[in-house]
Motif scaffolding. Structure first.
Motif, PDB file in Angstrom:
ATOM      1  N   GLY A 119      71.549  19.773  84.102  1.00 51.56           N
ATOM      2  CA  GLY A 119      72.718  19.997  84.788  1.00 51.56           C
ATOM      3  C   GLY A 119      72.659  20.395  86.100  1.00 51.56           C
ATOM      4  N   THR A 120      71.636  20.253  86.785  1.00 51.82           N
ATOM      5  CA  THR A 120      71.687  20.662  88.249  1.00 51.82           C
ATOM      6  C   THR A 120      72.929  20.346  88.897  1.00 51.82           C
ATOM      7  OG1 THR A 120      69.131  20.676  88.087  1.00 51.82           O
ATOM      8  CG2 THR A 120      70.165  20.595  90.326  1.00 51.82           C
ATOM      9  N   GLN A 121      73.625  21.437  89.583  1.00 49.51           N
ATOM     10  CA  GLN A 121      74.532  21.107  90.547  1.00 49.51           C
ATOM     11  C   GLN A 121      74.398  20.729  91.782  1.00 49.51           C
ATOM     12  OE1 GLN A 121      77.940  21.248  89.094  1.00 49.51           O
ATOM     13  NE2 GLN A 121      76.771  21.094  87.402  1.00 49.51           N
ATOM     14  N   TYR A 122      74.691  19.230  92.256  1.00 50.35           N
ATOM     15  CA  TYR A 122      74.459  19.002  93.583  1.00 50.35           C
ATOM     16  C   TYR A 122      75.862  19.079  94.281  1.00 50.35           C
ATOM     17  CZ  TYR A 122      69.814  17.862  92.338  1.00 50.35           C
ATOM     18  OH  TYR A 122      68.788  17.581  91.996  1.00 50.35           O
ATOM     19  N   GLY A 123      76.937  19.729  93.730  1.00 47.96           N
ATOM     20  CA  GLY A 123      78.107  19.852  94.281  1.00 47.96           C
ATOM     21  C   GLY A 123      78.800  21.040  93.672  1.00 47.96           C
ATOM     22  N   GLY A 124      79.816  21.769  94.275  1.00 47.51           N
ATOM     23  CA  GLY A 124      80.693  22.950  93.612  1.00 47.51           C
ATOM     24  C   GLY A 124      79.950  24.125  94.405  1.00 47.51           C
ATOM     25  N   PRO A 125      80.622  25.160  93.959  1.00 46.43           N
ATOM     26  CA  PRO A 125      80.154  26.671  94.683  1.00 46.43           C
ATOM     27  C   PRO A 125      78.718  26.812  94.316  1.00 46.43           C
ATOM     28  CG  PRO A 125      82.140  27.041  93.177  1.00 46.43           C
ATOM     29  CD  PRO A 125      81.706  25.279  92.946  1.00 46.43           C
ATOM     30  N   GLN A 126      78.300  26.573  93.334  1.00 50.38           N
ATOM     31  CA  GLN A 126      76.872  27.006  92.734  1.00 50.38           C
ATOM     32  C   GLN A 126      75.768  25.632  93.246  1.00 50.38           C
ATOM     33  OE1 GLN A 126      76.675  29.762  91.747  1.00 50.38           O
ATOM     34  NE2 GLN A 126      79.155  29.883  91.782  1.00 50.38           N
ATOM     35  N   ALA A 127      76.287  25.037  94.324  1.00 53.80           N
ATOM     36  CA  ALA A 127      75.386  23.788  94.747  1.00 53.80           C
ATOM     37  C   ALA A 127      73.955  24.145  94.867  1.00 53.80           C
ATOM     38  CB  ALA A 127      75.901  23.126  95.781  1.00 53.80           C
ATOM     39  N   SER A 128      73.097  23.272  94.313  1.00 57.44           N
ATOM     40  CA  SER A 128      71.453  23.495  94.379  1.00 57.44           C
ATOM     41  C   SER A 128      71.274  23.557  95.892  1.00 57.44           C
ATOM     42  CB  SER A 128      70.999  22.588  93.637  1.00 57.44           C
ATOM     43  OG  SER A 128      69.533  22.405  93.880  1.00 57.44           O
ATOM     44  N   GLY A 129      70.353  24.270  96.389  1.00 66.05           N
ATOM     45  CA  GLY A 129      69.967  24.165  97.867  1.00 66.05           C
ATOM     46  C   GLY A 129      70.620  25.117  98.810  1.00 66.05           C
ATOM     47  N   GLY A 130      71.834  25.491  98.421  1.00 62.50           N
ATOM     48  CA  GLY A 130      72.704  26.481  99.146  1.00 62.50           C
ATOM     49  C   GLY A 130      72.076  27.568  99.843  1.00 62.50           C
ATOM     50  N   ALA A 131      70.860  28.152  99.072  1.00 66.61           N
ATOM     51  CA  ALA A 131      70.190  29.454  99.825  1.00 66.61           C
ATOM     52  C   ALA A 131      69.590  28.778 101.111  1.00 66.61           C
ATOM     53  CB  ALA A 131      69.280  29.913  98.772  1.00 66.61           C
ATOM     54  N   ASN A 132      68.947  27.681 101.192  1.00 65.65           N
ATOM     55  CA  ASN A 132      68.233  27.142 102.237  1.00 65.65           C
ATOM     56  C   ASN A 132      68.926  26.304 103.255  1.00 65.65           C
ATOM     57  OD1 ASN A 132      65.785  28.077 101.060  1.00 65.65           O
ATOM     58  ND2 ASN A 132      65.757  26.338  99.710  1.00 65.65           N
ATOM     59  N   TYR A 133      70.247  25.844 102.725  1.00 66.19           N
ATOM     60  CA  TYR A 133      71.090  24.942 103.822  1.00 66.19           C
ATOM     61  C   TYR A 133      72.609  25.536 103.744  1.00 66.19           C
ATOM     62  CZ  TYR A 133      67.024  21.889 103.148  1.00 66.19           C
ATOM     63  OH  TYR A 133      65.732  21.294 103.101  1.00 66.19           O
ATOM     64  N   LEU A 134      72.707  26.310 104.872  1.00 66.88           N
ATOM     65  CA  LEU A 134      73.966  26.815 104.743  1.00 66.88           C
ATOM     66  C   LEU A 134      75.154  25.973 104.800  1.00 66.88           C
ATOM     67  CD1 LEU A 134      75.494  29.762 104.887  1.00 66.88           C
ATOM     68  CD2 LEU A 134      75.153  29.681 107.600  1.00 66.88           C
ATOM     69  N   SER A 135      75.003  24.780 105.169  1.00 68.95           N
ATOM     70  CA  SER A 135      75.937  23.650 105.369  1.00 68.95           C
ATOM     71  C   SER A 135      76.635  23.379 103.840  1.00 68.95           C
ATOM     72  CB  SER A 135      75.513  22.554 105.984  1.00 68.95           C
ATOM     73  OG  SER A 135      74.376  22.004 105.492  1.00 68.95           O
ATOM     74  N   TYR A 136      75.620  23.435 102.889  1.00 67.90           N
ATOM     75  CA  TYR A 136      76.002  22.988 101.472  1.00 67.90           C
ATOM     76  C   TYR A 136      76.901  23.855 100.825  1.00 67.90           C
ATOM     77  CZ  TYR A 136      71.409  20.405 101.212  1.00 67.90           C
ATOM     78  OH  TYR A 136      70.473  19.495 101.505  1.00 67.90           O
ATOM     79  N   ILE A 137      76.940  25.316 101.326  1.00 72.34           N
ATOM     80  CA  ILE A 137      78.236  26.105 100.783  1.00 72.34           C
ATOM     81  C   ILE A 137      79.179  26.762 101.616  1.00 72.34           C
ATOM     82  CG2 ILE A 137      76.448  26.666  98.999  1.00 72.34           C
ATOM     83  CD1 ILE A 137      75.529  29.274 100.643  1.00 72.34           C
ATOM     84  N   TYR A 138      78.952  26.653 103.260  1.00 67.40           N
ATOM     85  CA  TYR A 138      79.633  27.362 103.987  1.00 67.40           C
ATOM     86  C   TYR A 138      81.303  26.823 103.972  1.00 67.40           C
ATOM     87  CZ  TYR A 138      80.725  30.220 107.837  1.00 67.40           C
ATOM     88  OH  TYR A 138      80.936  31.361 108.754  1.00 67.40           O
ATOM     89  N   HIS A 139      81.416  25.645 103.743  1.00 68.30           N
ATOM     90  CA  HIS A 139      82.488  24.982 103.918  1.00 68.30           C
ATOM     91  C   HIS A 139      83.458  24.931 102.318  1.00 68.30           C
ATOM     92  CE1 HIS A 139      80.731  24.087 107.622  1.00 68.30           C
ATOM     93  NE2 HIS A 139      79.917  23.273 106.968  1.00 68.30           N
ATOM     94  N   ALA A 140      82.835  25.683 101.470  1.00 63.26           N
ATOM     95  CA  ALA A 140      83.469  25.721 100.225  1.00 63.26           C
ATOM     96  C   ALA A 140      85.031  26.033 100.034  1.00 63.26           C
ATOM     97  CB  ALA A 140      82.667  26.355  99.216  1.00 63.26           C
ATOM     98  N   PRO A 141      85.553  27.074 101.040  1.00 65.71           N
ATOM     99  CA  PRO A 141      86.793  27.287 100.802  1.00 65.71           C
ATOM    100  C   PRO A 141      87.619  26.149 101.117  1.00 65.71           C
ATOM    101  CG  PRO A 141      85.664  29.107 102.198  1.00 65.71           C
ATOM    102  CD  PRO A 141      84.354  27.892 101.727  1.00 65.71           C
ATOM    103  N   TRP A 142      87.224  25.165 101.803  1.00 70.90           N
ATOM    104  CA  TRP A 142      88.064  24.079 102.276  1.00 70.90           C
ATOM    105  C   TRP A 142      87.749  22.703 101.100  1.00 70.90           C
ATOM    106  CZ3 TRP A 142      85.467  27.240 105.842  1.00 70.90           C
ATOM    107  CH2 TRP A 142      86.264  27.692 106.697  1.00 70.90           C
TER     108      TRP A 142
END
Lengths: 390, 141
Positions: A119-142
């Motif tokens: 169940g790897t998450q490629y979306g949502g606030p726990q998106a996989s890769g967020g530690a390496n790619y800021l773009s994956y998590i930075y826009h979560a508030p929107w």
């Protein structure tokens, strides 16, 4: 041959994989066939068998990004004299580099991923890769967290800039499904017409369901050897004729190089190096495997590597064609959209199989080169594979 | 101890070493970004030095609020409780230069959104967090 280049230094001598269709069927039925290391181990045994090598012949190890390097080495019983961890395209580059530097002679590249059953998450606030790619998590508030949304933003801007229609972009999914139906290893076999594509639901508009990759469990392995050693191992080695890479990082977190330039400057710089190193051009290539987590990667690479003029990818998709019988065989296994999402690793196998002539009904005839292109997160990277000398 | 509430809130912003002054300015409904005091370039997201000239010197400068839409999407699948589908996300180029991901509030344009002028506004979300969003700029021609 340039003094310090990677041209023709190394060749693929063995390939292996798990049974992706079986992995899919079992995981859909609620089973968990294996874990990531287990899938990789199965693929590794398959690759050794394919190469006719013994484990003790391996002196380099590259482990894919989803598994721990040390545990993988432990499970496979490997004591290499060199090793590292990398994604698919960089794994091949680094194998060539290590061989060029004399750090290793026969390198195993192993990848396993239990992304569907885990169940790897490629979306949502726990998106996989967020530690390496800021773009994956930075826009979560929107509410922008899914990988699809990043590519939907690109597709929208690119189709408007180029005047490309939904039916034209739909040819990527339609053509790759046609290829998949000629590939017994591909998971998605149901026929798809342009009308089916246009009737498919939006996930993140303008991306429709068939624009998304096929997330699945599985494993892949390759064995890459120094080219003179490769010639002793097998008579169907596939040479790595050239490699090239160009990164584009400015504005990456806000997705600027994706939306305003469509990665074009990076792809063109990478292309110039690739074609120069190989002494050929896009007109000499009959097979292009293009990283396709989403369909939009394909037209961007067609323009970036000169398979068509910039601004004409939409026409190329409909008039030239990328499916069976088309002008350029693109993702001839079905790719991530229809074969399986092995994060670029399955594309390497397809390059090798096509150049060995093992592709049965989907075999592309009279072709010496297969090009792999990846533009993941602004790293425009290419590998040019060449058929064994005839 | 985590206090459980029934309120569904938007995801927390990433708060790296340089983000907090920006979020404080957003909460005050007067958003500022770092401006390089060597080359005047403004940057987003906040960070340690100027990507153009590498200077580490900066001040915090207010945004004029004007921006132009670069691209937009509509989610038809839900990933977050606070964002039931359908909802939009857009990318705008701020008049000061940086690109920002946000949402369009209020009426949507007819036809393509790309190139439409928008203005910064502040939305109060459940839980009280203020979020910078954009509205069509009706004064733009």
């Amino acid at each position: 041959m340039p003094d310090r280049g990677l041209e023709n230094i190394a060749s693929v001598v063995g390939i292996g994989q798990t049974d992706w269709r079986a992995d899919w069927t079992r995981s859909r039925a609620g089973e968990k066939p294996d874990d990531s290391v287990g899938y990789a181990a199965t693929a590794f045994r398959d690759a050794l068998l394919d190469a006719g090598l013994h484990r003790d012949d391996i002196d380099g190890l590259i482990v894919g990004p989803t598994t721990a390097y040390e545990r993988m080495g432990e499970v496979l019983g490997l004591e290499p004299r060199w090793g590292t961890q990398a994604d698919a395209v960089n794994a091949v580059l680094q194998a060539c580099m290590a061989i060029r530097a004399g750090l290793a002679e026969v390198v195993a590249l192993v990848y396993g991923n239990d992304q569907r059953t885990a169940g790897t998450q490629y979306g949502g606030p726990q998106a996989s890769g967020g530690a390496n790619y800021l773009s994956y998590i930075y826009h979560a508030p929107w509410g922008l967290t899914s990988q699809g949304a990043l590519y939907a933003l690109i597709l929208r801007a690119w189709t408007e800039a180029r005047g490309v229609t939904p039916a034209e972009i739909g040819q990527v999914s339609v053509a790759q499904r046609q290829w998949a139906r000629l590939n017994p290893r591909a998971i998605m076999q149901k026929p798809m017409t342009t009308e089916d594509y246009l009737a498919a639901p939006f996930i993140c508009e303008p991306l429709r369901l068939p624009d998304y990759c096929m997330i699945n469990d599985g494993g892949v392995a390759l064995i890459i050897a120094e080219s003179s050693r490769a010639a002793q191992i097998t008579d169907n080695a596939v040479r790595i004729a050239a490699v090239a890479r160009q990164d584009i990082n400015r504005g990456a977190t806000s997705l600027e190089p994706r939306m305003t330039e469509f990665y074009l400057p990076a792809q063109q710089a990478s292309a110039a190096r690739l074609w120069d190193a190989a002494g050929i051009g896009p007109q000499d290539v009959g097979i292009a495997q293009i990283y396709d987590s989403f369909s939009v990667h394909v037209p961007l690479a067609l323009e970036g590597y000169g398979y068509c003029p910039v601004g004409e990818a939409g026409r190329f998709l409909t008039e030239g064609g990328i499916g069976p019988g088309g002008r350029l065989a693109v993702n001839s296994s079905g790719g991530h959209l229809s074969e399986t999402y092995m994060q670029g690793w399955n594309h390497q196998l397809e390059c090798v199989r096509q150049l060995r002539g093992e592709c049965g009904k989907r075999q592309v005839a009279n072709n010496r080169f297969a090009h792999y292109s990846s533009d993941v997160a602004g790293k425009a990277t290419s590998i040019l594979y060449a058929r064994a000398a005839t | 101890m985590t206090v459980m509430t029934a309120e569904i809130t938007i995801p927390e912003p990433v708060l790296g070493h340089y983000d907090r002054p920006m979020w404080d300015s957003i909460t005050a409904r007067a958003m500022t970004l770092q401006r390089c005091t060597t080359c005047n370039q403004m940057r987003y997201p906040p960070g340690p030095s100027c990507p153009i000239c590498l200077s580490a010197d900066y001040d915090w400068a207010p945004l004029d609020g004007g921006a132009t839409i670069l691209s937009w999407v509509v989610f038809h699948r839900g990933y977050l409780a606070a964002y039931p589908p359908p909802y939009n996300c857009l990318a705008v180029r701020l008049d000061e230069g940086p690109v920002m991901i946000s949402n369009l509030e209020g009426p949507a344009p007819e036809g393509s959104w790309i190139g439409q002028r928008v203005r910064l506004c502040y939305a109060k979300e459940a839980g009280g967090r203020i979020l910078p969003r954009f509205r069509l700029d009706r004064s733009a021609r």
